[in-house]
Enzyme design. Structure first.
Site, PDB file in Angstrom:
ATOM      1  N   VAL A 256       0.856  -1.187   0.000  1.00  0.00           N
ATOM      2  CA  VAL A 256       0.000   0.000   0.000  1.00  0.00           C
ATOM      3  C   VAL A 256       0.892   1.237   0.000  1.00  0.00           C
ATOM      4  O   VAL A 256       1.842   1.333   0.783  1.00  0.00           O
ATOM      5  CB  VAL A 256      -0.911   0.017   1.256  1.00  0.00           C
ATOM      6  CG1 VAL A 256      -1.669   1.340   1.357  1.00  0.00           C
ATOM      7  CG2 VAL A 256      -1.893  -1.151   1.221  1.00  0.00           C
TER       8      VAL A 256
ATOM      9  N   ALA B 194       4.414   4.186   2.950  1.00  0.00           N
ATOM     10  CA  ALA B 194       3.979   2.955   2.278  1.00  0.00           C
ATOM     11  C   ALA B 194       4.169   1.798   3.253  1.00  0.00           C
ATOM     12  O   ALA B 194       4.799   1.959   4.308  1.00  0.00           O
ATOM     13  CB  ALA B 194       4.803   2.719   1.015  1.00  0.00           C
ATOM     14  N   LYS B 195       3.632   0.673   2.951  1.00  0.00           N
ATOM     15  CA  LYS B 195       3.849  -0.513   3.792  1.00  0.00           C
ATOM     16  C   LYS B 195       3.472  -1.743   2.987  1.00  0.00           C
ATOM     17  O   LYS B 195       2.648  -1.664   2.067  1.00  0.00           O
ATOM     18  CB  LYS B 195       2.968  -0.439   5.054  1.00  0.00           C
ATOM     19  CG  LYS B 195       3.468  -1.290   6.195  1.00  0.00           C
ATOM     20  CD  LYS B 195       4.584  -0.597   6.970  1.00  0.00           C
ATOM     21  CE  LYS B 195       5.117  -1.436   8.100  1.00  0.00           C
ATOM     22  NZ  LYS B 195       6.041  -0.672   8.949  1.00  0.00           N
ATOM     23  N   GLY B 196       4.057  -2.882   3.337  1.00  0.00           N
ATOM     24  CA  GLY B 196       3.722  -4.117   2.641  1.00  0.00           C
ATOM     25  C   GLY B 196       3.610  -5.269   3.614  1.00  0.00           C
ATOM     26  O   GLY B 196       4.068  -5.173   4.760  1.00  0.00           O
TER      27      GLY B 196
ATOM     28  N   ASP C  32      10.416  -5.276   8.487  1.00  0.00           N
ATOM     29  CA  ASP C  32       9.429  -5.071   9.556  1.00  0.00           C
ATOM     30  C   ASP C  32       9.304  -6.430  10.243  1.00  0.00           C
ATOM     31  O   ASP C  32      10.220  -7.248  10.151  1.00  0.00           O
ATOM     32  CB  ASP C  32       8.101  -4.562   8.967  1.00  0.00           C
ATOM     33  CG  ASP C  32       7.181  -3.994  10.040  1.00  0.00           C
ATOM     34  OD1 ASP C  32       7.491  -2.931  10.592  1.00  0.00           O
ATOM     35  OD2 ASP C  32       6.157  -4.621  10.355  1.00  0.00           O
TER      36      ASP C  32
END
Ligand code: NAD
Length: 424
Positions: A68, A113-115, A154
């Site tokens: 995202v 952003a992040k995944g 992460d």
């Protein structure tokens, strides 16, 4: 009645709703116009991929992954990738938005952003994890890049995962592109000081908070939840700085010594025995018992939603330094505020990691690497200034630190949106 209560709790624990509540309050207090609110409220892009991967035993499995991008108003998207069995799109959305605000709070030129990939690393071999990582990278290839979206480690991903992503991306680009990810091994363009950065950032802002209260760090007792990257590093650096780390809480229980724990010895003890419990000279406690200990500083550094409406009234710390992302729910925020507990919010407290990620990206793009002293010095300057900015904002607007941090961030991002204008 019980059903309604559990539905309320479920809502309270939804990370995306939690992010929205803080966003709405900060936007309202800033008097942000409706149009800008609409832009910043939702992620700019949400990508879902289903990735087929051959397991070691020859079975084919399909994993679901997300990436995202919340905002690139202030620079390339930036944010980690987590591997966990319970990853949800709402969680990734919230984390992506938090990254936008976090980068803006510390004023570095990144968006958010992040995944995530739904998988259980505990039951996957290294070769399976490598195949998942590479195929996931291939599926999101057009969306990541040094100038567009820069992933990082992460939960359950690490420097090795970043090396696989960097290699997969580079193979497709036909040249080595180290700046596509941060948190890489030092030998592949990683930065000195990155592994300690989040814990170091927690230490720096904690020292600032203690200074604000006129507390000598040598008289400050600390309880830390989580003995992973952030928690163990915070513990090590805080005890080195003279603070008394009296309790560490892990999944299987807590250890407590009112005179202070020897953190290096505790790390060795866990390496030898597989647990922090039964540490010589310390008492074993239940997890909750330790969380409610009286102390100057509580560092939740494990996971989200640990301080909730159910237990915020029992916290007996003067300062809460949020090493983890989203450890406090929105309802718990107001309970802590009513009890005059000084919260250093996650988007400030744990921003040391993304700040040194920014330094890594700069060094990769320059092809010129800094020594650790320079990294740590620049990190300290950014964390101290950001702490002071947030606290000054809170004082000026008579809001708690979290809302102040959101207001500061929203103001900066909204200003960037306004300056850029709307491309039509
Ligand atoms: P990690 O996996 O290295 O460590 C987390 C630790 O917490 C583990 O040891 C785990 O056993 C423990 N834990 C999990 N649930 C617990 C519970 N209920 N009670 C006590 N202990 C528990 O992860 P990390 O990288 O240290 O990240 C921790 C948090 O910090 C996450 O919220 C993450 O998003 C956030 N964060 C990490 C970084 C970073 O640089 N690693 C940066 C910013 C924010």
């Amino acid at each position: 009645m019980i059903v309604a209560e559990s539905a309320d709790l479920e809502k309270e624990l939804n990370p995306w709703l939690a992010a929205e509540i803080r966003f709405d309050e900060a936007a309202m207090r800033l008097g942000l116009d409706d149009g800008t609110c609409k832009i910043l409220r939702s992620p700019a892009r949400e990508l879902t991929v289903h990735i087929p991967v051959m397991l070691d035993d020859g079975r084919l499995e399909v994993f679901t992954g997300y990436r995202v991008m919340h905002s690139i108003a202030r620079g390339p998207g930036k944010g980690g990738i987590r591997f966990a069995p319970d990853v949800t799109l709402d969680e990734v959305r919230a984390l992506a938005a938090w990254m936008t605000w976090k980068c803006a709070v510390v004023n570095i030129p990144f968006g958010g952003a992040k995944g995530g990939v739904i998988c259980d690393p505990a039951v996957l071999s290294d070769t399976e994890l490598e195949r998942i990582t590479r195929r996931y990278t291939a599926e999101i290839l057009e969306f990541i890049g040094p100038m567009s979206d820069v992933p990082a480690p992460d939960m359950n991903t690490n420097a090795q995962t970043m090396a696989w992503i960097m290699d997969t991306y580079s193979m497709h680009m036909r040249h080595t592109e180290t700046a596509v990810v941060t948190g890489k091994p030092l030998d592949l363009g990683g930065s000195r000081g990155r592994a300690e950065a989040t814990g170091r950032g927690c230490l720096i802002v904690t020292l600032e908070a203690l200074r604000r209260f006129g507390i000598d760090p040598r008289h400050a007792s600390v309880v830390i939840q989580g003995f992973g990257n952030v928690g163990a590093m915070s513990a090590k650096l805080m005890s080195r700085a003279g603070l008394r780390v009296i309790s560490i809480i892990e999944v299987d229980g807590a250890v407590y010594n009112p005179a202070g724990l020897d953190i290096e010895a505790l790390r060795s003890h866990r390496e030898e025995t597989g647990s922090i419990l039964d540490f010589p000279g310390a008492e074993n406690l239940e997890r909750d018992e330790a969380l409610y200990l009286e102390c100057q500083v509580l560092v939740p550094a494990a996971r989200e939603n640990v301080i909730t409406s159910q237990n915020a009234g029992k916290i007996r710390a003067q300062i809460v330094c949020e090493g983890a992302n989203g450890p406090t729910t929105a309802i718990a925020d107001s309970i802590l505020a009513d009890r005059n507990i000084f919260v250093i919010p996650d988007i400030l407290a744990n921003a040391g990691g993304v700040t040194v990620s920014y330094f890594e990206w700069v060094q990769d793009r320059q092809g010129f690497f800094w020594n650790e002293q320079l990294v740590n010095g620049r990190l300290e300057e950014i964390m101290v200034n950001s702490f002071r900015d947030v606290v000054a904002y809170a004082d000026a607007h008579k809001v708690n630190n979290r809302i102040a941090a959101y207001m500061l961030a929203l103001h900066r991002v909204a200003f960037a949106v306004k300056l850029r204008g709307i491309y039509a």
